[in-house]
Design an enzyme around this catalytic site. Structure first.
Site, PDB file in Angstrom:
ATOM      1  N   ASN A   1      18.694  -1.619  27.593  1.00 15.31           N
ATOM      2  CA  ASN A   1      18.684  -2.984  27.053  1.00 15.31           C
ATOM      3  C   ASN A   1      17.265  -3.533  26.954  1.00 15.31           C
ATOM      4  O   ASN A   1      16.898  -4.153  25.949  1.00 15.31           O
ATOM      5  CB  ASN A   1      19.532  -3.915  27.919  1.00 15.31           C
ATOM      6  CG  ASN A   1      20.981  -3.963  27.498  1.00 15.31           C
ATOM      7  OD1 ASN A   1      21.337  -3.588  26.389  1.00 15.31           O
ATOM      8  ND2 ASN A   1      21.825  -4.421  28.387  1.00 15.31           N
TER       9      ASN A   1
ATOM     10  N   ASP B   1      29.386   4.056  36.458  1.00 12.60           N
ATOM     11  CA  ASP B   1      28.281   3.157  36.147  1.00 12.60           C
ATOM     12  C   ASP B   1      27.306   3.912  35.252  1.00 12.60           C
ATOM     13  O   ASP B   1      26.879   5.032  35.591  1.00 12.60           O
ATOM     14  CB  ASP B   1      27.579   2.704  37.432  1.00 12.60           C
ATOM     15  CG  ASP B   1      26.512   1.667  37.167  1.00 12.60           C
ATOM     16  OD1 ASP B   1      26.878   0.507  36.886  1.00 12.60           O
ATOM     17  OD2 ASP B   1      25.320   2.013  37.231  1.00 12.60           O
TER      18      ASP B   1
ATOM     19  N   GLU C   1      28.058  -2.747  32.827  1.00 13.21           N
ATOM     20  CA  GLU C   1      28.081  -1.335  32.440  1.00 13.21           C
ATOM     21  C   GLU C   1      28.903  -0.495  33.415  1.00 13.21           C
ATOM     22  O   GLU C   1      28.764   0.712  33.486  1.00 13.21           O
ATOM     23  CB  GLU C   1      26.657  -0.776  32.323  1.00 13.21           C
ATOM     24  CG  GLU C   1      25.915  -0.578  33.621  1.00 13.21           C
ATOM     25  CD  GLU C   1      25.240  -1.831  34.170  1.00 13.21           C
ATOM     26  OE1 GLU C   1      24.561  -1.688  35.188  1.00 13.21           O
ATOM     27  OE2 GLU C   1      25.386  -2.931  33.621  1.00 13.21           O
TER      28      GLU C   1
ATOM     29  N   ASP D   1      24.856  -2.274  23.435  1.00 11.10           N
ATOM     30  CA  ASP D   1      26.227  -2.343  22.908  1.00 11.10           C
ATOM     31  C   ASP D   1      26.652  -1.009  22.313  1.00 11.10           C
ATOM     32  O   ASP D   1      27.795  -0.568  22.498  1.00 11.10           O
ATOM     33  CB  ASP D   1      26.336  -3.439  21.842  1.00 11.10           C
ATOM     34  CG  ASP D   1      26.261  -4.845  22.425  1.00 11.10           C
ATOM     35  OD1 ASP D   1      26.262  -4.997  23.663  1.00 11.10           O
ATOM     36  OD2 ASP D   1      26.184  -5.797  21.623  1.00 11.10           O
TER      37      ASP D   1
ATOM     38  N   HIS E   1      19.708  -5.405  23.042  1.00 10.59           N
ATOM     39  CA  HIS E   1      21.135  -5.459  23.368  1.00 10.59           C
ATOM     40  C   HIS E   1      22.017  -4.764  22.337  1.00 10.59           C
ATOM     41  O   HIS E   1      23.114  -4.310  22.678  1.00 10.59           O
ATOM     42  CB  HIS E   1      21.576  -6.906  23.581  1.00 10.59           C
ATOM     43  CG  HIS E   1      21.003  -7.476  24.840  1.00 10.59           C
ATOM     44  ND1 HIS E   1      21.513  -7.199  26.077  1.00 10.59           N
ATOM     45  CD2 HIS E   1      19.941  -8.290  25.055  1.00 10.59           C
ATOM     46  CE1 HIS E   1      20.811  -7.809  27.007  1.00 10.59           C
ATOM     47  NE2 HIS E   1      19.842  -8.487  26.410  1.00 10.59           N
TER      48      HIS E   1
END
Length: 169
Positions: A55, A47, A90, A64, A60
């Site tokens: 974010n 994780d 994630e 990404d 975003h």
């Protein structure tokens, strides 16, 4: 032509378009095959630490970029016989075939070192730290995949509780 298109659609359905990792659905099918072999197999649940903050703070596109960066590092480090999938958001799952726990932890720690060393993010400022926590479980016989992942998840949260950017096994 029909069969070629069908194979292409299957490949698209089984691959996460952002990261290139296998999808969760594809992972379950492939994990069943990995567990049929009586060799040692390690499951690693990963994780990304503080991903929501990335974010929220940078947008975003930055998130990404981090997901892609992580996926690139993992893809460079694992073998063709290993399975890498995006488990959700994630979270990622690695299935390391024919590998013992000690070697798996060493591999995961090497991936973490390389990932944390990325300093050329386009969407993040240079002071942003990216890291991940991981839980590793070694399996020596056929088991229930959901139970294995639950064990990995418990170890993952132990790693987060112990300060993040750690591996528990």
């Amino acid at each position: 032509m029909f069969w070629r298109d069908k194979r292409a659609l299957k490949r698209i359905a089984e691959t996460d378009t952002l990261t290139g990792a296998k999808t969760r659905r594809a992972m379950y099918k492939l994990a069943e095959k990995a567990l049929q072999v009586n060799n040692s197999t390690c499951f690693v649940l990963v994780d990304l630490d503080h991903f929501k903050q990335i974010n929220d703070s940078y947008g975003h596109l930055a998130g990404d970029e981090v997901l892609k960066g992580f996926s690139n590092v993992v893809s460079e480090r694992i073998r063709e016989t290993d399975l890498f999938c995006r488990y959700g958001g994630e979270e990622f799952l690695l299935i390391l075939n024919n590998l013992d726990k000690k070697t798996a932890v060493t591999l995961v720690d090497g991936i973490r070192e390389k990932f944390e060393g990325i300093n050329s993010w386009k969407e993040l400022d240079s002071t942003t730290n990216v890291s991940f926590s991981a839980g590793v479980v070694e399996i020596n016989q056929v088991s229930n995949i959901d139970c294995i992942i639950k064990q990995c998840d418990g170890l993952l949260y132990k790693a987060k509780a112990n300060g993040r950017a750690k591996t528990e096994s």
